[in-house]
Design a protein around this motif. Structure first.
Motif, PDB file in Angstrom:
ATOM      1  N   SER A  32       9.042  11.333 -39.786  1.00  0.00           N
ATOM      2  CA  SER A  32      10.547  11.067 -39.850  1.00  0.00           C
ATOM      3  C   SER A  32      10.670   9.614 -40.302  1.00  0.00           C
ATOM      4  O   SER A  32       9.975   8.639 -39.837  1.00  0.00           O
ATOM      5  CB  SER A  32      10.882  11.049 -38.333  1.00  0.00           C
ATOM      6  OG  SER A  32      12.357  11.179 -38.599  1.00  0.00           O
ATOM      7  N   GLY A  43      18.108  18.509 -32.201  1.00  0.00           N
ATOM      8  CA  GLY A  43      19.539  18.175 -32.389  1.00  0.00           C
ATOM      9  C   GLY A  43      20.219  18.672 -33.845  1.00  0.00           C
ATOM     10  O   GLY A  43      21.327  18.853 -33.779  1.00  0.00           O
ATOM     11  N   THR A  44      19.456  18.685 -34.767  1.00  0.00           N
ATOM     12  CA  THR A  44      19.860  19.029 -36.210  1.00  0.00           C
ATOM     13  C   THR A  44      20.070  20.511 -36.228  1.00  0.00           C
ATOM     14  O   THR A  44      21.167  20.962 -36.618  1.00  0.00           O
ATOM     15  CB  THR A  44      18.670  18.812 -37.193  1.00  0.00           C
ATOM     16  OG1 THR A  44      18.377  17.450 -37.347  1.00  0.00           O
ATOM     17  CG2 THR A  44      18.820  19.716 -38.582  1.00  0.00           C
ATOM     18  N   SER A  46      21.727   6.445 -38.868  1.00  0.00           N
ATOM     19  CA  SER A  46      20.126   6.380 -38.740  1.00  0.00           C
ATOM     20  C   SER A  46      19.538   6.119 -39.835  1.00  0.00           C
ATOM     21  O   SER A  46      19.742   5.241 -40.403  1.00  0.00           O
ATOM     22  CB  SER A  46      20.009   7.710 -37.852  1.00  0.00           C
ATOM     23  OG  SER A  46      18.542   7.571 -37.524  1.00  0.00           O
ATOM     24  N   ASN A  60      23.965   5.547 -33.902  1.00  0.00           N
ATOM     25  CA  ASN A  60      23.378   5.564 -35.288  1.00  0.00           C
ATOM     26  C   ASN A  60      23.841   4.677 -36.355  1.00  0.00           C
ATOM     27  O   ASN A  60      23.414   4.785 -37.530  1.00  0.00           O
ATOM     28  CB  ASN A  60      23.469   7.306 -35.743  1.00  0.00           C
ATOM     29  CG  ASN A  60      22.459   7.922 -34.839  1.00  0.00           C
ATOM     30  OD1 ASN A  60      21.116   7.774 -34.932  1.00  0.00           O
ATOM     31  ND2 ASN A  60      22.954   8.582 -34.025  1.00  0.00           N
ATOM     32  N   ASP A 101      28.969  15.423 -30.573  1.00  0.00           N
ATOM     33  CA  ASP A 101      27.593  15.426 -30.702  1.00  0.00           C
ATOM     34  C   ASP A 101      27.020  14.442 -29.595  1.00  0.00           C
ATOM     35  O   ASP A 101      27.155  13.272 -30.021  1.00  0.00           O
ATOM     36  CB  ASP A 101      27.102  14.987 -32.065  1.00  0.00           C
ATOM     37  CG  ASP A 101      25.691  15.140 -32.444  1.00  0.00           C
ATOM     38  OD1 ASP A 101      25.203  14.556 -33.407  1.00  0.00           O
ATOM     39  OD2 ASP A 101      24.941  15.101 -31.423  1.00  0.00           O
ATOM     40  N   LYS A 106      17.312  15.802 -27.259  1.00  0.00           N
ATOM     41  CA  LYS A 106      16.637  14.654 -26.424  1.00  0.00           C
ATOM     42  C   LYS A 106      16.292  14.618 -25.074  1.00  0.00           C
ATOM     43  O   LYS A 106      15.207  15.533 -24.535  1.00  0.00           O
ATOM     44  CB  LYS A 106      17.194  13.313 -26.871  1.00  0.00           C
ATOM     45  CG  LYS A 106      17.289  12.883 -28.215  1.00  0.00           C
ATOM     46  CD  LYS A 106      17.956  11.649 -28.723  1.00  0.00           C
ATOM     47  CE  LYS A 106      18.488  11.474 -30.153  1.00  0.00           C
ATOM     48  NZ  LYS A 106      17.244  10.966 -30.954  1.00  0.00           N
ATOM     49  N   GLU A 159      20.239   1.390 -35.154  1.00  0.00           N
ATOM     50  CA  GLU A 159      19.858   2.112 -34.259  1.00  0.00           C
ATOM     51  C   GLU A 159      20.349   1.467 -33.050  1.00  0.00           C
ATOM     52  O   GLU A 159      20.326   0.297 -32.878  1.00  0.00           O
ATOM     53  CB  GLU A 159      18.430   2.360 -33.980  1.00  0.00           C
ATOM     54  CG  GLU A 159      17.820   3.043 -35.340  1.00  0.00           C
ATOM     55  CD  GLU A 159      18.431   4.672 -35.699  1.00  0.00           C
ATOM     56  OE1 GLU A 159      17.926   5.276 -36.719  1.00  0.00           O
ATOM     57  OE2 GLU A 159      18.812   5.049 -34.655  1.00  0.00           O
TER      58      GLU A 159
HETATM   59  P1  KE4 Z   1      16.984  15.930 -34.060  1.00  0.00           P
HETATM   60  O1  KE4 Z   1      16.944  16.765 -35.288  1.00  0.00           O
HETATM   61  O2  KE4 Z   1      16.407  14.655 -34.666  1.00  0.00           O
HETATM   62  O3  KE4 Z   1      16.391  16.112 -32.875  1.00  0.00           O
HETATM   63  O4  KE4 Z   1      18.435  15.363 -33.717  1.00  0.00           O
HETATM   64  C1  KE4 Z   1      19.283  14.682 -34.780  1.00  0.00           C
HETATM   65  C2  KE4 Z   1      20.424  14.018 -34.022  1.00  0.00           C
HETATM   66  C3  KE4 Z   1      21.576  14.668 -33.886  1.00  0.00           C
HETATM   67  N1  KE4 Z   1      22.849  13.818 -33.339  1.00  0.00           N
HETATM   68  C4  KE4 Z   1      22.413  12.530 -32.926  1.00  0.00           C
HETATM   69  C5  KE4 Z   1      23.770  11.859 -32.397  1.00  0.00           C
HETATM   70  C6  KE4 Z   1      21.289  12.078 -33.306  1.00  0.00           C
HETATM   71  O5  KE4 Z   1      20.970  10.715 -32.602  1.00  0.00           O
HETATM   72  C7  KE4 Z   1      20.144  12.766 -33.720  1.00  0.00           C
HETATM   73  C8  KE4 Z   1      18.790  12.282 -34.064  1.00  0.00           C
HETATM   74  N2  KE4 Z   1      18.830  10.749 -33.910  1.00  0.00           N
HETATM   75  C9  KE4 Z   1      17.599   9.873 -34.440  1.00  0.00           C
HETATM   76  C10 KE4 Z   1      17.748   8.387 -33.908  1.00  0.00           C
HETATM   77  N3  KE4 Z   1      18.799   7.934 -34.630  1.00  0.00           N
HETATM   78  C11 KE4 Z   1      16.206  10.636 -34.653  1.00  0.00           C
HETATM   79  C12 KE4 Z   1      15.155   9.611 -34.918  1.00  0.00           C
HETATM   80  C13 KE4 Z   1      14.752  10.080 -36.136  1.00  0.00           C
HETATM   81  O6  KE4 Z   1      15.475  10.567 -36.888  1.00  0.00           O
HETATM   82  O7  KE4 Z   1      13.417  10.114 -36.305  1.00  0.00           O
END
Ligand code: KE4
Length: 429
Positions: free
Chosen positions: A23, A117-118, A157, A211, A239, A267, A401
């Motif tokens: 990542s 989360g994505t 982010s 982010n 979100d 998370k 961040e």
């Molecule tokens: P993931 O796909 O990384 O699990 O979640 C995406 C996501 C969606 N929405 C929000 C508000 C988020 O903060 C995130 C992911 N957060 C980042 C940290 N800023 C993940 C860290 C990274 O990309 O390695």
């Protein structure tokens, strides 16, 4: 501090993994130097491959609300492993997890588990488009919703950190359906709504933005969005991948008393295992296959091991409200200490905090949106990061961040963080 093993691993990793990391933000590109490779973690500490220990304030970007390697989670995972790791078929645990989420999060009437989360945010906008029959979405500049194509436009982010908030590979056909507005600007939303009457399926935002660095909604803003979306038939999506179960048991929507139509989560709900979820109004979620026509699927969705970890975390949060009292106290103690030290050094940097999240911006201007966040001195932040790392405190490797605190932080450790902060601020100025 000896970091030869991390250096060796990073050099070797780059032969097999793009940029040597899985990542981008982990690569330390925004702060200089090379990433340290983590061997293990426990409580408030992470330990690298060279035997160095750090008090850490990322907590895996949010999940470790109770600190690392919590026996509560570990034992639940070990017990679940004894029955097998994945079935690709319904299990009782998934039903329990869904029922618990629905009970704990105000907006949830039905919920679907995914693995990140994505996946949660990608799926949420798809069902909003399917439900409304409309194509466009509104997102806020600087907000990050994972790496789905529709979101990699003015994304926060790692996308800001890496300098490509608008990523190559996202087609113009996709980008045209993503409308952008500054955070905290209701007039901008009204203008977009007027110019795209009846064409906007959803408005998605981080109700408390993490982010671009922690950035709070201004008074009346979230309710204003709620009113506009209700009036226009736009699906309001919070979100809460970061804020869910962190800012309150019911997340930002509980803390601010504004209820979205859909919520995305991640998370903390996985307790450190790969888990995401999206859910909300029954009439919208019943559009999701196989109940309805909007397709979404996943081999490991609701995975029994991940559910065991998530259930252990959520059951604990559900029955231990003192976790949130402690998190509020830790956040207050640490942020007040930083502000006091900065003031004593004649430094008036902006510190945004809420509960157990905070960001120290290297700008004296208020930070209320993407433009004001970008006024921060990222070079100075990089030197601050390295100075704190050298003193055994591991921060998020980017100005853009939020930091995440855990209940594993004792008064003694907070004192050590503040001492490192004072020494670092003196060193870099
Ligand atoms: P993931 O796909 O990384 O699990 O979640 C995406 C996501 C969606 N929405 C929000 C508000 C988020 O903060 C995130 C992911 N957060 C980042 C940290 N800023 C993940 C860290 C990274 O990309 O390695």
């Amino acid at each position: 501090m000896q970091i030869s093993e991390s250096k060796r691993l990073f050099a070797h990793a780059k032969n097999f993994i793009p940029g040597g990391v899985n990542s981008p933000v982990r690569a330390f590109r925004a702060v200089g130097g090379e990433p340290i490779f983590i061997k293990k973690a426990d409580g408030a500490f992470i330990h690298d491959e060279d035997g160095n220990a750090y008090i850490e304030l990322i907590n895996s970007w949010g999940p470790m609300l109770l600190g690392h390697n919590s026996p509560l989670i570990r034992e639940a995972v070990i017990r679940a492993m004894e029955d097998g790791t994945s079935f690709g078929a319904p299990t009782a645990r998934e039903v329990e997890m869904a029922e618990l989420l629905v009970r704990m999060v105000p907006s949830l009437e039905k919920v679907r588990m995914v693995n990140s989360g994505t996946e949660a945010t990608m799926s949420a906008i798809r069902v909003a488009r399917g439900y409304t029959g409309r194509d466009k979405i509104i997102k806020m500049e600087g907000h990050y919703h994972g790496h789905g194509d529709s979101f990699l436009i003015a994304a926060g982010s790692g996308a800001i950190t890496m300098g490509h908030p608008d990523s190559p590979g996202v087609t113009l056909g996709t980008a045209k359906d993503t409308l952008l507005a500054p955070f905290n600007d209701l007039n901008a939303i009204e203008s977009l709504v007027e110019a795209n009457k009846g064409e906007i399926a959803a408005l998605i935002l981080e109700p408390v933005a993490g982010n671009m660095g922690l950035t709070l909604p201004q008074e009346g803003y979230l309710q204003g969005l709620r009113d506009i979306c209700t009036r226009e038939g736009i699906v309001l999506i919070f979100d809460e991948v970061m804020t869910g179960f962190r800012l309150a048991k019911g997340g930002a929507q509980e803390r601010f008393g504004v209820i979205p139509d859909l919520t995305t989560l991640g998370k903390i709900i996985g307790g450190g295992m790969p888990v995401g979820a999206y859910g909300g109004k029954k009439e919208i979620m019943d559009f999701v296959s196989p109940a309805g026509p909007v397709y979404q699927a996943g081999t490991l969705s609701g995975n029994p091991i991940a559910m065991a970890a998530g259930l252990a975390m959520l059951r604990h949060l559900d029955t231990h409200p003192e976790v949130y009292t402690r998190l509020e106290a830790i956040g207050e103690q640490l942020s007040a200490g930083i502000i006091s030290i900065n003031s004593s050094l004649g430094l008036d940097y902006t510190l945004n905090k809420l509960g157990s999240m905070y960001s120290l911006f290297f700008t004296a201007s208020p930070v209320t949106d993407f433009e004001s966040a970008k006024k921060s001195d990222t070079q100075l932040f990089g030197r601050y990061f390295q100075s704190m790392l050298k003193r055994g405190v591991y921060l998020a490797p980017s100005q853009f961040e939020s930091l995440f605190l855990s209940t594993a932080l004792t008064d003694e450790l907070i004192g050590k963080i503040l001492q490192a902060h004072e020494e670092s601020m003196k060193e870099i100025h």
